[in-house]
Design a protein around this motif. Structure first.
Motif, PDB file in Angstrom:
ATOM      1  N   ASP A 187      25.770  -8.698   7.471  1.00  0.00           N
ATOM      2  CA  ASP A 187      26.646  -9.415   6.542  1.00  0.00           C
ATOM      3  C   ASP A 187      25.812  -9.932   5.375  1.00  0.00           C
ATOM      4  O   ASP A 187      24.810 -10.626   5.578  1.00  0.00           O
ATOM      5  CB  ASP A 187      27.317 -10.581   7.282  1.00  0.00           C
ATOM      6  N   PRO A 188      26.160  -9.606   4.124  1.00  0.00           N
ATOM      7  CA  PRO A 188      25.339 -10.019   2.974  1.00  0.00           C
ATOM      8  C   PRO A 188      25.232 -11.526   2.801  1.00  0.00           C
ATOM      9  O   PRO A 188      24.311 -12.007   2.137  1.00  0.00           O
ATOM     10  CB  PRO A 188      26.056  -9.376   1.779  1.00  0.00           C
ATOM     11  N   ARG A 189      26.130 -12.283   3.410  1.00  0.00           N
ATOM     12  CA  ARG A 189      26.078 -13.745   3.311  1.00  0.00           C
ATOM     13  C   ARG A 189      24.950 -14.330   4.148  1.00  0.00           C
ATOM     14  O   ARG A 189      24.667 -15.537   4.069  1.00  0.00           O
ATOM     15  CB  ARG A 189      27.413 -14.339   3.746  1.00  0.00           C
ATOM     16  N   LEU A 190      24.282 -13.499   4.933  1.00  0.00           N
ATOM     17  CA  LEU A 190      23.246 -13.972   5.854  1.00  0.00           C
ATOM     18  C   LEU A 190      21.839 -13.710   5.336  1.00  0.00           C
ATOM     19  O   LEU A 190      20.887 -13.706   6.109  1.00  0.00           O
ATOM     20  CB  LEU A 190      23.426 -13.311   7.221  1.00  0.00           C
ATOM     21  N   ALA A 191      21.690 -13.522   4.038  1.00  0.00           N
ATOM     22  CA  ALA A 191      20.376 -13.177   3.483  1.00  0.00           C
ATOM     23  C   ALA A 191      19.314 -14.218   3.804  1.00  0.00           C
ATOM     24  O   ALA A 191      18.133 -13.886   3.966  1.00  0.00           O
ATOM     25  CB  ALA A 191      20.493 -12.987   1.971  1.00  0.00           C
TER      26      ALA A 191
END
Length: 286
Positions: free
Chosen positions: A13-17
């Protein structure tokens, strides 16, 4: 409910960078500083960070830990940001695949890294003035840094100063080992080291913990007039795990102090030594 809960289903998930690829220490340290963040692991550590006024960018946890944190999240985040701080929920197996390690007590928060004060600003902010500060010179082990902070909190040090090359007190393992006391004890990083003139100007006597021919025992040191005066201020300097304190540091110290040892042991781990020295000097300036 004012906080925003988001269920996770995939580790990419890109929100978890902020949370991915955390197993590479050097990369992780670089990213944390670059992004202005640090990681708080476990419910107890997250609670201490929130109570200290630190702001989270987001939180990630297993469902079973939500009841422990939800009331505090509502209190610290709900009214303050209108629920804008995301709280990601996922099974523990998925959390481990995201971070690369098993989460201690199933919760992790990406916290906004606070701006550090200048040394003079920090020391002047401590009310009537600090009596004892602990200085950590070039420690490389994050566990030792965290343990030293825990000792500083438990044994009443007024502040901790870390040298330019010392490991980051806000690195995940340091924070965890300290049990969140890195948020409790005032601290900052020295711009230069040694800083004899700066510390002398603030009224501190510098005592280096080291083995040398001109060292005095800790028992003798605490009875010296400089330490029994009512206005005494002490900076205890602890050296790196391998080579100990630098020669340039010892050359600028007021006293070299050794902990009396028995059993054929010549020295203690730096975290243990800091606890012993802080305990022995607890009455200085009081």
């Amino acid at each position: 409910m004012l906080i925003e809960l988001t269920a996770l289903s995939a580790p990419d998930d890109p929100r978890l960078a902020d949370y991915t690829s955390m197993t590479d220490v050097n990369l992780r340290k670089s990213l944390e500083v670059e992004r202005g963040l640090y990681m708080a692991e476990s419910t107890n550590v997250i609670i201490r960070a929130l109570e200290a006024g630190h702001r989270p960018r987001s939180l990630m946890m297993a469902p079973r830990w939500l009841p422990d944190l939800e009331p505090l999240l509502e209190h610290f985040l709900g009214a303050a940001d209108g629920g804008g701080t995301p709280v990601f929920i996922a099974p523990e197996e998925l959390l481990e695949s995201i971070t690369g390690f098993h989460l201690h007590r199933g919760a992790l928060a990406a916290m906004q890294r606070p701006e550090l004060q200048a040394v003079t600003e920090l020391l002047s902010s401590l009310g009537e003035g600090p009596k004892r500060v602990l200085i950590l010179e070039d420690l490389v082990d994050h566990t030792n840094v965290g343990a030293a902070f825990r000792s500083a909190a438990a044994l009443g040090a007024d502040a901790v100063l870390v040298t330019p090359q010392c490991a980051d007190p806000l690195y995940r393992r340091s924070v965890r080992v300290s049990m969140g006391t890195v948020f409790q004890v005032p601290w900052t990083r020295l711009d230069k080291w040694p800083a004899k003139d700066e510390l002398h100007a603030a009224g501190f006597t510098l005592a280096s913990l080291a083995l040398s021919d001109d060292s005095v025992s800790l028992d003798e040191f605490i009875t010296m007039p400089a330490m029994t005066a009512p206005d005494a201020r002490l900076a205890l300097i602890m050296g790196t795990e391998g080579d100990g304190l630098k020669k340039s540091t010892l050359a600028q110290t007021d006293y070299v102090v050794r902990i009396p040892m028995m059993g054929g042991v010549d020295s203690l781990n730096v975290a243990a030594a800091s606890a012993v020295a802080l305990w022995a000097t607890r009455t200085i300036g009081n």
